[in-house]
Design a protein around this motif. Structure first.
Motif, PDB file in Angstrom:
ATOM      1  N   LYS A   1      37.086   6.654  61.153  1.00  7.02           N
ATOM      2  CA  LYS A   1      35.885   6.026  60.579  1.00  7.02           C
ATOM      3  C   LYS A   1      36.003   4.499  60.604  1.00  7.02           C
ATOM      4  O   LYS A   1      35.087   3.803  61.027  1.00  7.02           O
ATOM      5  N   SER A   2      37.132   3.988  60.151  1.00  9.70           N
ATOM      6  CA  SER A   2      37.313   2.527  60.093  1.00  9.70           C
ATOM      7  C   SER A   2      37.192   1.919  61.489  1.00  9.70           C
ATOM      8  O   SER A   2      36.552   0.877  61.676  1.00  9.70           O
ATOM      9  N   ILE A   3      37.798   2.581  62.472  1.00 10.30           N
ATOM     10  CA  ILE A   3      37.791   2.027  63.833  1.00 10.30           C
ATOM     11  C   ILE A   3      36.401   2.189  64.458  1.00 10.30           C
ATOM     12  O   ILE A   3      35.927   1.295  65.171  1.00 10.30           O
TER      13      ILE A   3
ATOM     14  N   GLY B   1      30.622   1.615  52.216  1.00 10.54           N
ATOM     15  CA  GLY B   1      31.210   0.370  51.719  1.00 10.54           C
ATOM     16  C   GLY B   1      31.739  -0.494  52.852  1.00 10.54           C
ATOM     17  O   GLY B   1      31.613  -1.721  52.836  1.00 10.54           O
ATOM     18  N   THR B   2      32.325   0.139  53.852  1.00 17.85           N
ATOM     19  CA  THR B   2      32.864  -0.633  54.980  1.00 17.85           C
ATOM     20  C   THR B   2      31.726  -1.348  55.698  1.00 17.85           C
ATOM     21  O   THR B   2      31.851  -2.528  56.063  1.00 17.85           O
ATOM     22  N   THR B   3      30.595  -0.666  55.887  1.00 13.35           N
ATOM     23  CA  THR B   3      29.475  -1.300  56.600  1.00 13.35           C
ATOM     24  C   THR B   3      28.987  -2.523  55.839  1.00 13.35           C
ATOM     25  O   THR B   3      28.877  -3.619  56.400  1.00 13.35           O
ATOM     26  N   ILE B   4      28.725  -2.376  54.545  1.00 12.32           N
ATOM     27  CA  ILE B   4      28.129  -3.522  53.837  1.00 12.32           C
ATOM     28  C   ILE B   4      29.124  -4.676  53.748  1.00 12.32           C
ATOM     29  O   ILE B   4      28.767  -5.829  54.007  1.00 12.32           O
ATOM     30  N   ARG B   5      30.385  -4.380  53.448  1.00 15.71           N
ATOM     31  CA  ARG B   5      31.321  -5.496  53.226  1.00 15.71           C
ATOM     32  C   ARG B   5      31.648  -6.204  54.541  1.00 15.71           C
ATOM     33  O   ARG B   5      31.651  -7.431  54.613  1.00 15.71           O
ATOM     34  N   LEU B   6      31.887  -5.462  55.598  1.00 15.19           N
ATOM     35  CA  LEU B   6      32.218  -6.111  56.871  1.00 15.19           C
ATOM     36  C   LEU B   6      31.002  -6.833  57.446  1.00 15.19           C
ATOM     37  O   LEU B   6      31.103  -7.945  57.963  1.00 15.19           O
TER      38      LEU B   6
ATOM     39  N   LEU C   1      47.752   4.595  51.849  1.00 12.99           N
ATOM     40  CA  LEU C   1      47.287   5.977  51.675  1.00 12.99           C
ATOM     41  C   LEU C   1      46.168   6.085  50.653  1.00 12.99           C
ATOM     42  O   LEU C   1      45.911   7.156  50.103  1.00 12.99           O
ATOM     43  N   ILE C   2      45.477   4.951  50.411  1.00 19.03           N
ATOM     44  CA  ILE C   2      44.505   4.923  49.317  1.00 19.03           C
ATOM     45  C   ILE C   2      43.455   6.035  49.437  1.00 19.03           C
ATOM     46  O   ILE C   2      43.112   6.682  48.450  1.00 19.03           O
ATOM     47  N   ASP C   3      42.965   6.286  50.665  1.00 17.89           N
ATOM     48  CA  ASP C   3      41.915   7.298  50.828  1.00 17.89           C
ATOM     49  C   ASP C   3      42.457   8.733  50.786  1.00 17.89           C
ATOM     50  O   ASP C   3      41.689   9.689  50.709  1.00 17.89           O
ATOM     51  N   GLU C   4      43.790   8.847  50.873  1.00 19.91           N
ATOM     52  CA  GLU C   4      44.383  10.193  50.931  1.00 19.91           C
ATOM     53  C   GLU C   4      44.830  10.682  49.552  1.00 19.91           C
ATOM     54  O   GLU C   4      45.280  11.822  49.411  1.00 19.91           O
TER      55      GLU C   4
ATOM     56  N   ILE D   1      36.853   2.580  42.063  1.00 24.53           N
ATOM     57  CA  ILE D   1      35.633   1.956  42.593  1.00 24.53           C
ATOM     58  C   ILE D   1      35.369   2.359  44.042  1.00 24.53           C
ATOM     59  O   ILE D   1      34.800   1.621  44.818  1.00 24.53           O
ATOM     60  N   LYS D   2      35.787   3.560  44.391  1.00 24.02           N
ATOM     61  CA  LYS D   2      35.445   4.106  45.715  1.00 24.02           C
ATOM     62  C   LYS D   2      34.079   4.795  45.622  1.00 24.02           C
ATOM     63  O   LYS D   2      33.323   4.558  44.695  1.00 24.02           O
ATOM     64  N   GLU D   3      33.778   5.688  46.554  1.00 20.73           N
ATOM     65  CA  GLU D   3      32.474   6.361  46.559  1.00 20.73           C
ATOM     66  C   GLU D   3      32.190   7.025  45.202  1.00 20.73           C
ATOM     67  O   GLU D   3      31.035   7.195  44.797  1.00 20.73           O
TER      68      GLU D   3
ATOM     69  N   SER E   1      47.150  -4.335  54.109  1.00 25.03           N
ATOM     70  CA  SER E   1      46.137  -3.279  54.204  1.00 25.03           C
ATOM     71  C   SER E   1      45.868  -3.003  55.684  1.00 25.03           C
ATOM     72  O   SER E   1      46.378  -3.710  56.557  1.00 25.03           O
ATOM     73  N   ARG E   2      45.045  -2.009  55.961  1.00 27.99           N
ATOM     74  CA  ARG E   2      44.804  -1.603  57.354  1.00 27.99           C
ATOM     75  C   ARG E   2      44.385  -2.794  58.198  1.00 27.99           C
ATOM     76  O   ARG E   2      43.593  -3.640  57.754  1.00 27.99           O
ATOM     77  N   ASP E   3      44.926  -2.863  59.418  1.00 32.96           N
ATOM     78  CA  ASP E   3      44.720  -4.058  60.245  1.00 32.96           C
ATOM     79  C   ASP E   3      43.906  -3.779  61.516  1.00 32.96           C
ATOM     80  O   ASP E   3      44.098  -4.423  62.535  1.00 32.96           O
TER      81      ASP E   3
ATOM     82  N   VAL F   1      42.973  -8.847  45.676  1.00 32.28           N
ATOM     83  CA  VAL F   1      43.173  -7.388  45.774  1.00 32.28           C
ATOM     84  C   VAL F   1      43.590  -7.032  47.200  1.00 32.28           C
ATOM     85  O   VAL F   1      43.262  -7.760  48.139  1.00 32.28           O
ATOM     86  N   ALA F   2      44.305  -5.913  47.332  1.00 27.19           N
ATOM     87  CA  ALA F   2      44.645  -5.431  48.677  1.00 27.19           C
ATOM     88  C   ALA F   2      43.426  -4.672  49.181  1.00 27.19           C
ATOM     89  O   ALA F   2      43.166  -3.562  48.747  1.00 27.19           O
ATOM     90  N   SER F   3      42.646  -5.290  50.064  1.00 30.33           N
ATOM     91  CA  SER F   3      41.450  -4.633  50.577  1.00 30.33           C
ATOM     92  C   SER F   3      41.177  -5.054  52.006  1.00 30.33           C
ATOM     93  O   SER F   3      40.936  -6.228  52.291  1.00 30.33           O
ATOM     94  N   ALA F   4      41.208  -4.057  52.900  1.00 29.97           N
ATOM     95  CA  ALA F   4      40.931  -4.348  54.308  1.00 29.97           C
ATOM     96  C   ALA F   4      39.475  -4.747  54.500  1.00 29.97           C
ATOM     97  O   ALA F   4      39.143  -5.500  55.421  1.00 29.97           O
ATOM     98  N   GLN F   5      38.612  -4.260  53.613  1.00 32.60           N
ATOM     99  CA  GLN F   5      37.185  -4.615  53.757  1.00 32.60           C
ATOM    100  C   GLN F   5      36.982  -6.094  53.465  1.00 32.60           C
ATOM    101  O   GLN F   5      36.234  -6.780  54.170  1.00 32.60           O
ATOM    102  N   VAL F   6      37.661  -6.594  52.440  1.00 35.82           N
ATOM    103  CA  VAL F   6      37.529  -8.012  52.093  1.00 35.82           C
ATOM    104  C   VAL F   6      38.158  -8.868  53.193  1.00 35.82           C
ATOM    105  O   VAL F   6      37.555  -9.824  53.695  1.00 35.82           O
TER     106      VAL F   6
ATOM    107  N   HIS G   1      33.483   2.075  62.922  1.00 35.39           N
ATOM    108  CA  HIS G   1      32.627   0.993  62.397  1.00 35.39           C
ATOM    109  C   HIS G   1      32.890  -0.319  63.134  1.00 35.39           C
ATOM    110  O   HIS G   1      31.977  -1.019  63.557  1.00 35.39           O
ATOM    111  N   ARG G   2      34.185  -0.641  63.229  1.00 36.36           N
ATOM    112  CA  ARG G   2      34.551  -1.927  63.840  1.00 36.36           C
ATOM    113  C   ARG G   2      34.150  -1.961  65.314  1.00 36.36           C
ATOM    114  O   ARG G   2      33.772  -3.010  65.845  1.00 36.36           O
ATOM    115  N   ALA G   3      34.257  -0.800  65.986  1.00 35.92           N
ATOM    116  CA  ALA G   3      33.906  -0.756  67.407  1.00 35.92           C
ATOM    117  C   ALA G   3      32.431  -1.112  67.589  1.00 35.92           C
ATOM    118  O   ALA G   3      32.071  -1.873  68.501  1.00 35.92           O
TER     119      ALA G   3
HETATM  120  C1  S3P Z   1      38.354   0.622  54.699  1.00 33.98           C
HETATM  121  C2  S3P Z   1      39.136   0.033  53.744  1.00 33.98           C
HETATM  122  C3  S3P Z   1      39.493   0.673  52.472  1.00 33.98           C
HETATM  123  C4  S3P Z   1      39.228   2.180  52.520  1.00 33.98           C
HETATM  124  C5  S3P Z   1      37.889   2.502  53.116  1.00 33.98           C
HETATM  125  C6  S3P Z   1      37.812   1.975  54.541  1.00 33.98           C
HETATM  126  C7  S3P Z   1      38.063  -0.120  55.951  1.00 33.98           C
HETATM  127  O1  S3P Z   1      38.692   0.123  51.433  1.00 33.98           O
HETATM  128  O2  S3P Z   1      39.341   2.737  51.231  1.00 33.98           O
HETATM  129  O3  S3P Z   1      37.687   3.903  53.135  1.00 33.98           O
HETATM  130  O4  S3P Z   1      37.587   0.491  56.917  1.00 33.98           O
HETATM  131  O5  S3P Z   1      38.320  -1.325  55.982  1.00 33.98           O
HETATM  132  P1  S3P Z   1      39.125  -1.220  50.651  1.00 33.98           P
HETATM  133  O6  S3P Z   1      39.088  -2.341  51.596  1.00 33.98           O
HETATM  134  O7  S3P Z   1      38.121  -1.351  49.560  1.00 33.98           O
HETATM  135  O8  S3P Z   1      40.511  -0.928  50.128  1.00 33.98           O
END
Ligand code: S3P
Length: 428
Positions: free
Chosen positions: A19-21, A91-96, A310-313, A338-340, A190-192, A162-167, A23-25
């Protein structure tokens, strides 16, 4: 949705795209120069909402079976949407996207469903304002709908609270429109995927410890992208395979980015019999096959730097812990609230209903493993990962579970229940 218990599992599974990849693609191919082909794109609701947002800004996007073709319009080629951009539940769509929209030559408004409108947006509003963006909530200060006005962006050095890949990603995406080198420093890695994909298509992003430096180059170049299977979706079957006594599951072509493989590390620590095979690299992302055989698990402590990995797991890890020997303690996971949905409350409440010994704490949960879960009726909270974690609990329970409101799985894994169906049919 009735999920019946299963005893014997022998399956080879392929998992839908990450999902994350995905969106970014879509986002990066839309603002690149030239045509991209995205293979194994996740046709889940969240990623399709990202596609719709870019279509509203007149990016030509064609979708076939599980492939997406995008004619990139370049960094400055997006057009002012004539309607509000709607991200649905994503959340990924709006924040990115706020990072990208901050750099545009037009004003626009972006919003999403009820859950999105109640999730915090100050975490992206603060750094984007520091870069010069004019961004604000139209109804409530720190919440969607967000209005983003045309402005010039400047580079910043930002220490993330905060540790957040979306931010991190929102800042990096805005940084390609800024006038100098932007740096972002994380408190935990966080995820890169954003960094990897940006570099893959011609950006200049460097990592030094927990800091990332982005040097805008003025152009991105479209490339073919193969989306790996989503390890967050594979996680449900990893737990199923690890806990079921008579199980052997092979999951092929899963993304193994080290910022996402906390689930594998934790299951191994709990005593799971997991092997990684056929490791390779695909468009700057490591992937491989995962083989898992059922075994007895023991409880563990999960806290600190592994949490973002492993936040989503955590919802499905809670299921594994409920059936492991001994106690599992999950700490430093307040982001789950503060997830879904509030995933701590959701999992504690629902797993208790089906017989688990589980208790909520301020920043996580304590789970005392039992030999069996009874089963019963549970709620999904309209949260895809809660619905799927509870479905796995149902397969592993004595009497099965009924899940109310299960269709939210379409957000990230539309054929999840079909795979479960096949497993149950293959058993007999
Ligand atoms: C995501 C980052 C994570 C994750 C979300 C997808 C992303 O959120 O929980 O499902 O694709 O960057 P946070 O950045 O809020 O930790």
């Amino acid at each position: 949705m009735l999920i019946k218990p299963i005893k014997r599992i022998k399956q080879n599974i392929t998992i839908p795209g990450d999902k994350s990849i995905s969106h970014r693609a879509v986002m990066l191919s839309s603002i690149a120069e030239g045509e991209s082909k995205i293979h194994n794109f996740l046709m889940g609701d969240d990623c399709l909402n990202t596609v719709e947002c870019f279509r509203k800004m007149q990016v030509p996007i064609e979708i076939t079976a599980n492939e997406v073709k995008i004619k990139g319009v370049g960094l400055r080629g997006l057009k002012k949407p004539n309607r509000v951009l709607d991200v649905g539940n994503s959340g990924t769509t709006i924040r990115l996207m706020c990072g990208i929209l901050a750099g545009q030559d037009f004003d626009c408004v972006i919003t999403g469903d009820n859950s999105i409108q109640n999730r915090p947006m100050d975490r992206i509003i603060i750094p984007l304002r520091q870069m010069g963006s004019i961004i604000e909530g139209t109804e409530r200060r720190d919440h969607a709908p967000l209005k983003i006005q045309k402005s010039e962006l400047a580079a910043i050095d930002y220490n993330m609270p905060v540790a957040s890949a979306q931010v991190k990603s929102a800042i990096l995406l805005a940084s390609i429109y800024a006038d100098g080198t932007t740096s972002v420093t994380e408190i935990q890695k966080s995820r890169d995927h954003t960094e990897r994909m940006l570099n893959y298509i011609g950006a200049d992003i460097k990592q030094e410890g927990l800091s990332i430096f982005s040097n805008p180059r003025g152009k991105l170049y479209a490339k073919e992208i193969h989306v790996p299977g989503d390890i967050s979706s594979a996680a449900f079957f990893l737990v199923l395979g690890a806990v079921a006594k008579d199980a052997e599951i092979m999951i092929e072509g899963v993304g193994l980015n080290p910022t996402r493989t906390g689930i594998v590390d934790v299951l191994k620590r709990m005593g799971a019999n997991i092997k990684i095979l056929n490791k390779r690299v695909l468009n700057n992302e490591p992937i491989g096959d995962i083989h898992i055989v059922g075994s007895d698990l023991r409880g563990t402590e999960i806290s600190g730097d592994i949490i973002p990995r492993l936040i989503d797991e955590i919802p499905v890890i809670a299921v594994a812990a409920a059936l492991a020997k001994g106690t599992t303690t999950i700490r430093n996971a307040e982001e789950l609230k503060i997830k879904e949905s509030n995933r701590i409350v959701a999992m504690v409440t629902e797993l208790k209903k089906i017989g688990a010994d589980i208790e909520e704490t301020d920043d996580g949960m304590i789970i005392r493993g039992k030999d069996a879960l009874q089963g019963g009726t549970v709620e999904s909270y309209n949260d895809h990962r809660i619905a799927m974690a509870l479905a796995i609990a149902g397969l592993l329970s004595k009497e099965g579970v009924i899940i109310n409101n299960p269709h939210c799985v379409d957000i990230s894994f539309p054929d999840f229940f079909d795979i479960l169906d096949r497993m149950i049919k293959d058993e007999s």
